[in-house]
Design a protein around this motif. Sequence first.
Motif, short mmCIF file in Angstrom:
data_model
loop_
_atom_site.label_atom_id
_atom_site.label_comp_id
_atom_site.label_asym_id
_atom_site.label_seq_id
_atom_site.Cartn_x
_atom_site.Cartn_y
_atom_site.Cartn_z
N LYS A 304 0.84 -1.20 0.00
CA LYS A 304 0.00 0.00 0.00
C LYS A 304 0.88 1.25 0.00
O LYS A 304 0.64 2.20 -0.75
N LYS A 305 1.92 1.19 0.81
CA LYS A 305 2.85 2.32 0.90
C LYS A 305 3.49 2.58 -0.47
O LYS A 305 3.62 3.72 -0.91
N LEU A 306 3.84 1.49 -1.12
CA LEU A 306 4.46 1.59 -2.44
C LEU A 306 3.49 2.21 -3.45
O LEU A 306 3.85 3.06 -4.26
N LEU A 307 2.24 1.78 -3.39
CA LEU A 307 1.23 2.32 -4.31
C LEU A 307 1.01 3.81 -4.06
O LEU A 307 0.86 4.59 -5.00
N ILE A 308 1.02 4.21 -2.80
CA ILE A 308 0.82 5.63 -2.49
C ILE A 308 2.01 6.44 -3.00
O ILE A 308 1.85 7.45 -3.66
N LYS A 309 3.21 5.93 -2.73
CA LYS A 309 4.41 6.66 -3.16
C LYS A 309 4.54 6.76 -4.67
O LYS A 309 5.16 7.67 -5.18
N THR A 310 3.98 5.79 -5.39
CA THR A 310 4.09 5.82 -6.85
C THR A 310 2.84 6.46 -7.48
O THR A 310 2.65 6.40 -8.68
N GLY A 311 1.98 7.04 -6.63
CA GLY A 311 0.79 7.72 -7.14
C GLY A 311 -0.16 6.76 -7.82
O GLY A 311 -0.87 7.11 -8.76
N ALA A 312 -0.18 5.50 -7.38
CA ALA A 312 -0.94 4.47 -8.09
C ALA A 312 -2.10 3.91 -7.27
O ALA A 312 -2.80 3.02 -7.70
N MET A 313 -2.29 4.45 -6.08
CA MET A 313 -3.32 3.90 -5.19
C MET A 313 -4.69 4.43 -5.59
O MET A 313 -4.90 5.63 -5.71
N ILE A 314 -5.62 3.51 -5.78
CA ILE A 314 -7.01 3.91 -6.02
C ILE A 314 -7.63 4.13 -4.64
O ILE A 314 -7.56 3.24 -3.79
N PRO A 315 -8.21 5.33 -4.40
CA PRO A 315 -8.73 5.63 -3.07
C PRO A 315 -9.61 4.49 -2.54
O PRO A 315 -10.47 3.98 -3.28
N GLU A 316 -9.40 4.11 -1.28
CA GLU A 316 -10.06 2.91 -0.76
C GLU A 316 -11.58 3.00 -0.74
O GLU A 316 -12.27 2.00 -0.81
N GLU A 317 -12.12 4.23 -0.68
CA GLU A 317 -13.58 4.35 -0.68
C GLU A 317 -14.18 3.97 -2.03
O GLU A 317 -15.38 3.79 -2.16
N ARG A 318 -13.34 3.79 -3.05
CA ARG A 318 -13.86 3.38 -4.36
C ARG A 318 -13.75 1.87 -4.58
O ARG A 318 -14.06 1.37 -5.65
N TRP A 319 -13.24 1.17 -3.58
CA TRP A 319 -13.14 -0.28 -3.70
C TRP A 319 -14.52 -0.88 -3.46
O TRP A 319 -15.22 -0.49 -2.52
N PHE A 320 -14.88 -1.82 -4.31
CA PHE A 320 -16.19 -2.46 -4.17
C PHE A 320 -15.97 -3.96 -4.08
O PHE A 320 -15.34 -4.56 -4.95
N SER A 321 -16.51 -4.55 -3.03
CA SER A 321 -16.33 -6.00 -2.87
C SER A 321 -17.53 -6.57 -2.13
O SER A 321 -18.11 -5.89 -1.27
N ASN A 322 -17.93 -7.77 -2.48
CA ASN A 322 -18.99 -8.42 -1.71
C ASN A 322 -18.48 -9.70 -1.04
O ASN A 322 -19.25 -10.59 -0.71
N LEU A 323 -17.17 -9.73 -0.86
CA LEU A 323 -16.52 -10.87 -0.22
C LEU A 323 -17.18 -11.22 1.12
O LEU A 323 -17.40 -12.39 1.42
N VAL A 324 -17.50 -10.19 1.91
CA VAL A 324 -18.01 -10.41 3.27
C VAL A 324 -19.31 -11.22 3.26
O VAL A 324 -19.48 -12.12 4.08
#
Lengths: 376, 229
Positions: A304-324
């Motif tokens: 996650k740190k690497l993704l943030i530092k490389t400007g590649a992180m998709i904001p977590e509020e946009r993650w969609f999952s129905n795994l739960v």
Amino acid sequence: MTDVFITGVGKCLPGKPVSNDEISAIIGKISDRSDSLGAATLRKNGIKKRYYALTANGDYTHTNAQMAAEAIHAAFAHAKRSPDSADYLATSTTQGDYLVPGFASAVHGELGIPPLELASFQSVCASSLMAAKSAWLAVRTHEARLAVASGSEFSSRWFQPGFYQPFYNESSKPDPELEFLRWTLSDGAGAMVFEPEPKPQGISLRVDWIKQKSFADRFPPCMYAGAASNKTTNNQPWNLYNSPAEAYQAGAIALKQDFTLLYKMFPAWVGYYLELLDKYQLDPNDIDYFLPHYSAQSLGQEMKKLLIKTGAMIPEERWFSNLVHCGNTGTASIFIMLDELVKTQPLTAGQKILCFVPESGRGICSFMHLSVFDNN
Amino acid sequence: MTSSDLQLISTQQVLRQLTIVWADFESRLLQVPIIFRAINNQLQLEDYRRLLADHYHQVKEGSGWICRAASSITEPYLEQRAVFIGHATTEHQDYKMLERCYQATGGDINELHKQDKNIGSEALSAWMYYKASQPNPFDLIGAMFIIEGLGKQFAQTFAEALQHNMGISVEQLEFYTYHAEHDEAHLDELEAILNTGILTIPNIRHEIIRTAKVTARLYLLQLEELGNY
């Protein structure tokens, strides 16, 4: 080549949702210690409900092919198309019902529709997007007019105590390589219909691209069945033993996961993601929905740190999952997630969706990029 | 867009390219014979001792080429020179830790001192000193990204495999476990130096990535050529 749209999505989740304390009743009990390792696994993967095609009394409600067929019928109904007019069927599963012949034949048989072209894809989770890509390309190149792709899994049948007995009994120390999957994977199917035009009314998803890369050149099998071990010294395939019984006794039938290796795959997947961001000049902030086929918890902090530092992180509020609440259904997961996204979220024209399916099988990483079309 | 926004974007782009190079090489590590054999439980103590011996030169020379690079840095980059010097100081004593591990495995320290570089190590060392001798060799940031990153990952993979398979002692593993547990901050340090304005040097971004690629290949070569002097 023509644009291609997903015009219908469907799923099959067999039976009633099964809560965490009901799992043992379905997949059986190996030992108390195994159950407590299971509870720890459930805390880690965060899954609260899942579905099984097995029942508590040992029967099954569906075969794998029947689940796929049910999801495909649902997808055609959603697309408002007759399944009889389909001319291409691509199926994906980790393990079909029969060893021979191919799974797509079984699904075609279940569907009860006229002759059409088939493709069977077999791998763990990434076979989903292999099937989707094949259906997409068939329509894109005018080889097909109405194509359907499915993903389906009957994982629970692997988890019966009898599958483990030769090397795993009540007094054995629970083996996380076996237990993790037992408490993580469950059953279900999903499907998508592909057409050269969007639906006359309602939401369609244009497939912009589907890309995958295999890293089997550098990783040995990580999630595997059919060999006693993934180490070079002891990886004789199950069908090269003198008999199936001998292979079973040697532990070459059980489904396993090598955790040490799993974590070694993360950087390769991140590297491929960064490569695609550059190739398609994608800005992570332009992705409206990110559908990752794995739990957020397993995204290591370092990654996650690497993704943030490389400007590649998709904001977590946009993650969609129905795994739960749908569980981890392997190759079916991404289809089931898309079904829920389309049917529950307020999608608007122009929105971008990125699906991410990393496969621990032997290191495959897959992505699908979609754009929302709205003919309302 | 402000100039600091632009600087952030170019730093992110360089780190992104470096991460792609790093990911490819990190996963190729598993195929290097010494790692492959460690994972498959096929190593003996003498293999491990040979690894320590062949790694020794790289560790000893690390602070050497960083100092050489520092001496090649001229105005207006004297602030960045201080960072290189600081980095060299931190690493300068690491070779002593490796010497202790070597002795803990039953190795003779005099033999270690006489040990030649293996042919991969020779190539890596020559490359690092050559690069460090160029004026303002900031492309070496690419090399640091790979060596620090691969070093940490390699150390972790290797230490875990050896602990599982060989029952190797804590003293014998000290060098690798130390590097697996430390070096966490290297990403922050590299990011900080990229943000100091060096990315405006003509062609430097391309050179950083190229230097990372060559260094990564030579680092693997060093591991592939264990025992070949």
